[in-house]
Write an enzyme that holds these catalytic residues in place. Sequence first.
Site, mmCIF file in Angstrom:
data_model
loop_
_atom_site.group_PDB
_atom_site.id
_atom_site.type_symbol
_atom_site.label_atom_id
_atom_site.label_comp_id
_atom_site.label_asym_id
_atom_site.label_seq_id
_atom_site.Cartn_x
_atom_site.Cartn_y
_atom_site.Cartn_z
ATOM 1 C CE LYS A 1 12.227 0.404 -0.003
ATOM 2 N NZ LYS A 1 10.879 0.087 -0.467
ATOM 3 C CG LEU B 1 -1.865 -1.258 1.250
ATOM 4 C CD1 LEU B 1 -2.445 -1.485 2.625
ATOM 5 C CD2 LEU B 1 -2.971 -1.094 0.216
#
Length: 249
Positions: free
Chosen positions: A123, A18
Amino acid sequence: ADSIAAVANQSSTLITMLPSDDAVHAVMKVVLEESPESTMVIDCSTVSPTTSRYWHDQLASTGREFIDAPVSGGVKGAQNASLTFMVGAASEEVFEERARPLLECMGRKAIACGGPGAGAVTKLCNNLALAAQMVGICEAMNLGDALGVDPVVLADVLNTSTAKSWSCEVNNPHPDVAAATGAPASKEYNGGFGTKLMLKDLGLAVNAGKEANVALPLGNATKELYQMAHLRGLGDKDFGVILQFLRGK
Protein backbone atom coordinates in the site's frame (compact mmCIF):
# COMPACT_ATOMS: atom_id res chain seq x y z
CA ALA A 1 -21.90 -2.81 21.83
CA ASP A 2 -20.86 0.60 23.11
CA SER A 3 -17.11 0.19 23.42
CA ILE A 4 -14.11 -1.38 21.71
CA ALA A 5 -13.83 -3.85 24.57
CA ALA A 6 -17.46 -4.95 24.17
CA VAL A 7 -17.07 -5.43 20.41
CA ALA A 8 -13.84 -7.39 20.87
CA ASN A 9 -15.39 -9.59 23.55
CA GLN A 10 -18.31 -10.55 21.31
CA SER A 11 -16.47 -11.09 18.02
CA SER A 12 -14.64 -13.95 16.41
CA THR A 13 -13.62 -11.73 13.49
CA LEU A 14 -12.81 -8.03 13.66
CA ILE A 15 -12.28 -5.75 10.67
CA THR A 16 -10.65 -2.43 11.49
CA MET A 17 -9.78 0.66 9.44
CA LEU A 18 -8.05 3.28 11.55
CA PRO A 19 -6.39 6.61 10.73
CA SER A 20 -2.93 6.15 12.26
CA ASP A 21 -0.37 3.85 13.84
CA ASP A 22 -1.25 5.25 17.28
CA ALA A 23 -4.90 4.39 16.75
CA VAL A 24 -4.01 0.84 15.70
CA HIS A 25 -1.83 0.40 18.79
CA ALA A 26 -4.61 1.68 21.07
CA VAL A 27 -7.30 -0.55 19.58
CA MET A 28 -5.15 -3.67 19.34
CA LYS A 29 -4.16 -3.42 23.00
CA VAL A 30 -7.86 -3.70 23.87
CA VAL A 31 -8.37 -6.51 21.37
CA LEU A 32 -5.45 -8.41 22.88
CA GLU A 33 -6.98 -8.09 26.34
CA GLU A 34 -10.65 -8.62 25.56
CA SER A 35 -11.12 -10.81 22.47
CA PRO A 36 -11.63 -14.59 22.61
CA GLU A 37 -8.75 -16.84 21.68
CA SER A 38 -8.70 -17.69 17.95
CA THR A 39 -10.11 -14.23 17.09
CA MET A 40 -9.06 -13.03 13.64
CA VAL A 41 -8.31 -9.34 13.09
CA ILE A 42 -8.23 -7.95 9.55
CA ASP A 43 -6.74 -4.49 9.73
CA CYS A 44 -7.43 -2.35 6.66
CA SER A 45 -5.58 0.69 7.99
CA THR A 46 -2.70 2.27 6.10
CA VAL A 47 0.08 2.13 8.67
CA SER A 48 3.75 1.30 9.02
CA PRO A 49 4.73 -2.29 8.12
CA THR A 50 6.52 -2.35 11.47
CA THR A 51 3.19 -1.77 13.24
CA SER A 52 1.46 -4.51 11.25
CA ARG A 53 4.23 -7.00 11.97
CA TYR A 54 4.30 -6.10 15.64
CA TRP A 55 0.60 -6.84 16.09
CA HIS A 56 0.80 -9.99 14.05
CA ASP A 57 3.44 -11.27 16.47
CA GLN A 58 1.55 -10.12 19.55
CA LEU A 59 -1.74 -11.69 18.53
CA ALA A 60 -0.16 -14.84 17.12
CA SER A 61 1.56 -15.49 20.45
CA THR A 62 -1.88 -15.79 22.09
CA GLY A 63 -3.52 -17.92 19.41
CA ARG A 64 -5.12 -15.07 17.51
CA GLU A 65 -4.61 -14.04 13.88
CA PHE A 66 -3.70 -10.59 12.57
CA ILE A 67 -3.92 -9.85 8.85
CA ASP A 68 -2.91 -6.54 7.29
CA ALA A 69 -5.19 -5.68 4.36
CA PRO A 70 -5.04 -2.00 3.39
CA VAL A 71 -7.19 -0.89 0.48
CA SER A 72 -6.94 1.02 -2.76
CA GLY A 73 -9.75 2.51 -4.80
CA GLY A 74 -10.70 5.64 -2.93
CA VAL A 75 -14.16 6.86 -2.05
CA LYS A 76 -15.63 5.70 -5.36
CA GLY A 77 -14.18 2.25 -4.85
CA ALA A 78 -15.81 1.99 -1.44
CA GLN A 79 -19.16 3.23 -2.76
CA ASN A 80 -19.07 0.80 -5.69
CA ALA A 81 -17.61 -2.15 -3.76
CA SER A 82 -14.70 -2.19 -6.21
CA LEU A 83 -11.85 -1.81 -3.72
CA THR A 84 -8.62 -3.75 -4.01
CA PHE A 85 -7.25 -5.26 -0.79
CA MET A 86 -3.49 -5.80 -0.44
CA VAL A 87 -3.08 -8.62 2.03
CA GLY A 88 -0.26 -9.69 4.29
CA ALA A 89 -1.02 -13.00 6.03
CA ALA A 90 0.89 -15.69 7.87
CA SER A 91 0.15 -18.27 5.20
CA GLU A 92 -1.63 -18.85 1.91
CA GLU A 93 -4.14 -21.00 3.78
CA VAL A 94 -5.04 -18.16 6.15
CA PHE A 95 -5.48 -15.83 3.20
CA GLU A 96 -7.59 -18.18 1.07
CA GLU A 97 -9.76 -19.72 3.78
CA ARG A 98 -10.22 -16.94 6.30
CA ALA A 99 -9.49 -13.53 4.79
CA ARG A 100 -10.33 -13.66 1.11
CA PRO A 101 -14.02 -14.64 1.39
CA LEU A 102 -14.70 -11.71 3.71
CA LEU A 103 -12.68 -9.16 1.78
CA GLU A 104 -14.31 -10.04 -1.53
CA CYS A 105 -17.68 -9.23 0.03
CA MET A 106 -16.44 -5.65 0.40
CA GLY A 107 -14.33 -5.23 -2.72
CA ARG A 108 -13.56 -6.51 -6.17
CA LYS A 109 -10.16 -8.05 -5.52
CA ALA A 110 -8.02 -9.35 -2.65
CA ILE A 111 -4.38 -9.93 -3.53
CA ALA A 112 -2.00 -12.01 -1.42
CA CYS A 113 1.15 -9.87 -1.20
CA GLY A 114 3.17 -12.08 1.13
CA GLY A 115 3.69 -12.56 4.83
CA PRO A 116 2.79 -10.26 7.74
CA GLY A 117 3.34 -6.61 6.84
CA ALA A 118 3.49 -7.24 3.09
CA GLY A 119 0.07 -5.69 2.54
CA ALA A 120 1.19 -2.55 4.37
CA VAL A 121 4.38 -2.38 2.31
CA THR A 122 2.45 -2.76 -0.94
CA LYS A 123 0.00 0.00 0.00
CA LEU A 124 2.79 2.43 0.81
CA CYS A 125 4.47 1.69 -2.52
CA ASN A 126 1.18 2.27 -4.32
CA ASN A 127 0.57 5.63 -2.66
CA LEU A 128 4.18 6.70 -3.07
CA ALA A 129 3.76 6.24 -6.83
CA LEU A 130 0.25 7.72 -6.85
CA ALA A 131 1.30 10.95 -5.12
CA ALA A 132 4.10 11.58 -7.61
CA GLN A 133 1.78 10.66 -10.47
CA MET A 134 -0.79 13.23 -9.33
CA VAL A 135 1.85 15.95 -9.05
CA GLY A 136 2.98 15.19 -12.61
CA ILE A 137 -0.58 15.42 -13.93
CA CYS A 138 -1.16 18.67 -12.02
CA GLU A 139 1.98 20.20 -13.54
CA ALA A 140 1.01 19.06 -17.04
CA MET A 141 -2.56 20.35 -16.75
CA ASN A 142 -1.31 23.64 -15.31
CA LEU A 143 1.24 24.13 -18.09
CA GLY A 144 -1.22 23.25 -20.85
CA ASP A 145 -3.81 25.62 -19.43
CA ALA A 146 -1.29 28.45 -19.14
CA LEU A 147 -0.18 27.95 -22.75
CA GLY A 148 -3.71 28.02 -24.13
CA VAL A 149 -4.64 24.34 -24.64
CA ASP A 150 -8.22 23.40 -23.74
CA PRO A 151 -7.85 21.27 -20.57
CA VAL A 152 -10.51 18.82 -21.76
CA VAL A 153 -8.62 18.30 -25.03
CA LEU A 154 -5.32 17.96 -23.18
CA ALA A 155 -6.74 15.36 -20.78
CA ASP A 156 -8.20 13.42 -23.70
CA VAL A 157 -4.80 13.32 -25.38
CA LEU A 158 -3.02 12.30 -22.18
CA ASN A 159 -5.55 9.53 -21.58
CA THR A 160 -4.99 8.06 -25.03
CA SER A 161 -1.21 8.46 -24.83
CA THR A 162 1.63 7.30 -22.62
CA ALA A 163 0.65 9.64 -19.76
CA LYS A 164 -2.63 7.79 -19.20
CA SER A 165 -3.14 7.20 -15.48
CA TRP A 166 -5.74 7.04 -12.73
CA SER A 167 -4.86 10.61 -11.69
CA CYS A 168 -5.61 11.87 -15.19
CA GLU A 169 -8.51 9.66 -16.22
CA VAL A 170 -10.51 9.01 -13.04
CA ASN A 171 -9.48 11.77 -10.67
CA ASN A 172 -8.32 14.54 -12.97
CA PRO A 173 -7.38 17.59 -10.88
CA HIS A 174 -8.65 20.18 -13.36
CA PRO A 175 -12.23 21.30 -12.57
CA ASP A 176 -13.23 21.54 -16.26
CA VAL A 177 -12.18 17.95 -16.90
CA ALA A 178 -13.57 16.65 -13.60
CA ALA A 179 -17.00 18.09 -14.41
CA ALA A 180 -17.65 15.19 -16.81
CA THR A 181 -16.97 12.51 -14.18
CA GLY A 182 -17.98 14.19 -10.94
CA ALA A 183 -14.44 13.85 -9.56
CA PRO A 184 -13.58 15.96 -6.48
CA ALA A 185 -12.04 18.77 -8.56
CA SER A 186 -15.55 19.53 -9.85
CA LYS A 187 -16.73 19.99 -6.24
CA GLU A 188 -14.04 22.39 -5.07
CA TYR A 189 -11.92 19.33 -4.19
CA ASN A 190 -14.32 18.14 -1.52
CA GLY A 191 -14.58 14.40 -1.00
CA GLY A 192 -11.97 12.10 -2.40
CA PHE A 193 -8.65 11.30 -0.75
CA GLY A 194 -7.55 14.08 1.57
CA THR A 195 -4.22 15.87 1.17
CA LYS A 196 -3.43 15.29 4.85
CA LEU A 197 -4.00 11.56 4.42
CA MET A 198 -1.68 11.45 1.43
CA LEU A 199 0.88 13.38 3.47
CA LYS A 200 0.59 10.79 6.24
CA ASP A 201 1.13 7.92 3.78
CA LEU A 202 4.10 9.66 2.19
CA GLY A 203 5.61 10.12 5.64
CA LEU A 204 5.24 6.39 6.29
CA ALA A 205 6.79 5.54 2.91
CA VAL A 206 9.72 7.92 3.38
CA ASN A 207 10.37 6.57 6.88
CA ALA A 208 10.25 3.00 5.57
CA GLY A 209 12.77 4.02 2.92
CA LYS A 210 15.11 5.39 5.58
CA GLU A 211 14.83 2.21 7.62
CA ALA A 212 15.62 0.09 4.56
CA ASN A 213 18.36 2.46 3.34
CA VAL A 214 16.46 3.05 0.07
CA ALA A 215 16.79 6.40 -1.69
CA LEU A 216 13.45 8.08 -2.43
CA PRO A 217 14.39 11.47 -3.91
CA LEU A 218 11.08 12.00 -5.72
CA GLY A 219 9.12 10.66 -2.77
CA ASN A 220 10.80 13.14 -0.44
CA ALA A 221 10.17 16.05 -2.82
CA THR A 222 6.52 15.05 -3.23
CA LYS A 223 6.11 14.77 0.54
CA GLU A 224 7.45 18.30 0.98
CA LEU A 225 5.00 19.62 -1.62
CA TYR A 226 2.06 18.03 0.18
CA GLN A 227 3.40 19.32 3.48
CA MET A 228 3.36 22.88 2.12
CA ALA A 229 -0.17 22.43 0.78
CA HIS A 230 -1.29 21.14 4.16
CA LEU A 231 0.27 24.13 5.91
CA ARG A 232 -1.59 26.37 3.45
CA GLY A 233 -4.84 24.97 4.88
CA LEU A 234 -5.58 22.46 2.11
CA GLY A 235 -5.29 19.32 4.23
CA ASP A 236 -8.97 18.40 4.03
CA LYS A 237 -9.17 18.88 0.27
CA ASP A 238 -8.68 16.05 -2.23
CA PHE A 239 -5.00 15.56 -3.01
CA GLY A 240 -5.58 16.79 -6.58
CA VAL A 241 -5.83 20.27 -5.05
CA ILE A 242 -2.07 20.45 -5.65
CA LEU A 243 -3.07 21.97 -9.02
CA GLN A 244 -4.49 24.99 -7.23
CA PHE A 245 -1.55 25.11 -4.84
CA LEU A 246 0.81 25.32 -7.82
CA ARG A 247 -1.24 28.28 -9.03
CA GLY A 248 -0.71 30.04 -5.72
CA LYS A 249 -4.30 29.63 -4.59
